[in-house]
Design an enzyme around this catalytic site. Structure first.
Site, PDB file in Angstrom:
ATOM      1  N   SER A 172       0.853  -1.183   0.000  1.00  0.00           N
ATOM      2  CA  SER A 172       0.000   0.000   0.000  1.00  0.00           C
ATOM      3  C   SER A 172       0.890   1.234   0.000  1.00  0.00           C
ATOM      4  CB  SER A 172      -0.898   0.004   1.241  1.00  0.00           C
ATOM      5  OG  SER A 172      -1.536   1.245   1.418  1.00  0.00           O
ATOM      6  N   TYR A 185      -1.768  -0.394  10.877  1.00  0.00           N
ATOM      7  CA  TYR A 185      -1.865  -0.768   9.459  1.00  0.00           C
ATOM      8  C   TYR A 185      -0.623  -0.303   8.711  1.00  0.00           C
ATOM      9  CZ  TYR A 185      -3.630  -1.009   4.662  1.00  0.00           C
ATOM     10  OH  TYR A 185      -3.791  -1.292   3.328  1.00  0.00           O
TER      11      TYR A 185
END
Length: 299
Positions: A172, A185
């Site tokens: 990501s 995250y």
């Protein structure tokens, strides 16, 4: 090597690398064929995993699809079979090492050698660190990075024996740039990017040049994982445009795939711009999404 000679070798290599990059930029990239390759996609029940499976199906790859969600997995399989692909599905919880190893053994015994591994499964909790529950933090690390390690350990030995394969890490932009209310995250995705880079280096040191690696780093996608995302950087990405960039990266053996591509320049600017100016720039991008904030520690 003499330090002066070493510097000359470095400068010569640097100039050659720039020239090589320019030639690659001007000439169309050579794409490899994936027809007949056995491709395993984790997190294939929906979103990017489903779209990636469809792209491989269109190229007549053989598919092994993993996900914890049986219904969505079946829907993905039906779509891929409709495109002419041979599909095998396994309900696997990628947060559990034992399930990964067990399913991997069944794949190797009953289907064959996986030559392209797409580590796509991922989970996210949007909340400040103290409001994120312990089990949510553990789950993000179990799925977003540890699962990559377990699957790679399961299928890498045969790839190394054949000196042939491709390992894809779906990370990501949060693995390159930090975002408030996504501490755990971001940490898990930074780990995924680090895993990709270290694995790439290790394979090179071992002389396994036939095993390629690709890491995908997109900004927010319209998948529903993050609620109501927005940014002044541009529109929220659709899954199809991200998977198109990913497949191009796989077929041309790109090590890093940023979506949008300008992220690579943003990464460079973050290293060059002073912290005070960088903080102002971050505020101008105005990244927003729904998150749990201020609920305190919740174990």
């Amino acid at each position: 090597m003499n330090p002066a000679l070493g510097l000359l070798v470095f400068l010569g290599t640097l100039l050659y690398a720039y020239a090589e990059a320019l030639v690659k930029l001007l000439l169309p990239a050579k794409r490899k064929a994936v027809r007949g390759e056995l491709v395993l996609v984790t997190g294939a029940a929906r979103g990017l995993g489903r779209a990636t499976a469809r792209e491989f199906a269109r190229r007549q790859s053989r598919l092994v699809l993993w996900d914890v969600e049986a219904h969505g997995l079946k829907e993905t399989a039906t779509e891929c079979e409709g495109l002419g692909a041979t599909v095998h599905t396994f309900v696997v919880d990628c947060s559990k090492r034992e399930e990964i190893y067990s399913a991997a053994e069944k794949v190797k015994k009953d289907i064959g050698d996986v030559s392209i591994l797409v580590n796509n499964a991922g989970v996210i909790t949007a909340a400040d660190l103290l409001s994120t529950q312990d089990h949510q933090i553990e789950k993000m690390f179990e799925v977003n990075i540890l699962a990559h390690i377990w699957t790679t350990r399961a299928f890498l030995p045969t790839m190394m024996k054949n000196n042939h394969g491709h390992i894809v890490t779906v990370a990501s932009a949060a693995g390159q740039f930090v975002t408030s209310f996504m501490v755990a995250y971001c940490a898990s995705k930074f780990a995924a990017v680090g895993f990709h880079k270290a694995l790439t280096e290790e394979l090179s040191s071992l002389g396994k040049d036939g095993i390629k690696t690709t890491c995908l780093c997109p900004v927010f996608m319209n998948t529903g994982f993050v609620k109501n995302p927005s940014t002044r950087l541009g529109k929220i990405l659709e899954v199809d445009e991200v998977v198109k960039a990913l497949m191009e990266g796989i077929l041309t053996n790109q090590k890093m795939v940023f979506v949008p591509p300008q992220l690579s320049f943003a990464l460079l600017s973050e290293m060059l711009i002073p912290e005070r100016a960088s903080n102002v720039l971050k505020k101008l991008t105005d990244v927003k999404f729904d998150a749990v904030v201020g609920h305190g520690s919740n174990q």
